[in-house]
Design a protein around this motif. Structure first.
Motif, mmCIF file in Angstrom:
data_model
loop_
_atom_site.group_PDB
_atom_site.id
_atom_site.type_symbol
_atom_site.label_atom_id
_atom_site.label_comp_id
_atom_site.label_asym_id
_atom_site.label_seq_id
_atom_site.Cartn_x
_atom_site.Cartn_y
_atom_site.Cartn_z
ATOM 1 N N LEU A 1 13.148 47.690 26.343
ATOM 2 C CA LEU A 1 12.437 47.068 27.459
ATOM 3 C C LEU A 1 13.301 46.042 28.177
ATOM 4 O O LEU A 1 13.075 45.735 29.345
ATOM 5 C CB LEU A 1 11.156 46.405 26.959
ATOM 6 C CG LEU A 1 10.123 47.350 26.350
ATOM 7 C CD1 LEU A 1 8.987 46.579 25.716
ATOM 8 C CD2 LEU A 1 9.605 48.305 27.414
ATOM 9 N N VAL A 2 14.287 45.508 27.454
ATOM 10 C CA VAL A 2 15.206 44.509 27.976
ATOM 11 C C VAL A 2 16.604 44.920 27.542
ATOM 12 O O VAL A 2 16.773 45.509 26.471
ATOM 13 C CB VAL A 2 14.867 43.107 27.393
ATOM 14 C CG1 VAL A 2 15.920 42.087 27.747
ATOM 15 C CG2 VAL A 2 13.503 42.664 27.858
ATOM 16 N N LYS A 3 17.593 44.609 28.371
ATOM 17 C CA LYS A 3 18.973 44.863 27.963
ATOM 18 C C LYS A 3 19.855 43.728 28.446
ATOM 19 O O LYS A 3 19.465 42.941 29.315
ATOM 20 C CB LYS A 3 19.467 46.215 28.477
ATOM 21 C CG LYS A 3 19.547 46.345 29.972
ATOM 22 C CD LYS A 3 20.027 47.741 30.351
ATOM 23 C CE LYS A 3 20.142 47.887 31.858
ATOM 24 N NZ LYS A 3 20.645 49.198 32.227
ATOM 25 N N HIS A 4 21.042 43.663 27.849
ATOM 26 C CA HIS A 4 22.004 42.658 28.269
ATOM 27 C C HIS A 4 22.444 42.988 29.688
ATOM 28 O O HIS A 4 22.703 44.146 30.016
ATOM 29 C CB HIS A 4 23.200 42.628 27.324
ATOM 30 C CG HIS A 4 22.840 42.186 25.942
ATOM 31 N ND1 HIS A 4 22.698 40.871 25.600
ATOM 32 C CD2 HIS A 4 22.563 42.893 24.834
ATOM 33 C CE1 HIS A 4 22.368 40.780 24.334
ATOM 34 N NE2 HIS A 4 22.264 41.998 23.842
ATOM 35 N N ALA A 5 22.515 41.983 30.528
ATOM 36 C CA ALA A 5 22.898 42.194 31.920
ATOM 37 C C ALA A 5 24.364 42.639 31.989
ATOM 38 O O ALA A 5 25.210 42.049 31.316
ATOM 39 C CB ALA A 5 22.694 40.924 32.724
#
Length: 87
Positions: free
Chosen positions: A63-67
């Motif tokens: 749902l989230v990842k490192h930019a």
């Protein structure tokens, strides 16, 4: 909308961190710094260890990842969720 996106399966802390990332990133070229996420009212009251567990879980769930093209500590919400609160 939360049911459609599968967000009902998240813990309240995971949900709060996800929403905080989405809100912080909206005004910052879609990348949210960890310190800004942590300072957001939704995440500020979460104990530090719990915050980090929630963030790690969100990354593991996709749902989230490192930019990309940033140093450590910057995160983005993936496309499936990132557009949910927009528009």
């Amino acid at each position: 909308m939360e049911t459609t996106l599968g967000l009902v399966e998240l813990s309240p802390n995971e949900r709060d961190v996800l929403y905080a990332i989405n809100e912080v990133a909206a005004g910052m070229a879609k990348a949210a710094r960890s310190d800004a996420i942590r300072a957001h009212p939704l995440a500020a009251a979460i104990p530090q260890a719990t915050y980090h567990r929630a963030l790690k879980s969100l990354v593991q769930r996709g749902l989230v990842k490192h930019a990309p093209d940033t140093k450590a500590g910057a995160y983005i919400v993936t496309g499936a969720v990132g557009g949910a609160g927009q528009g």
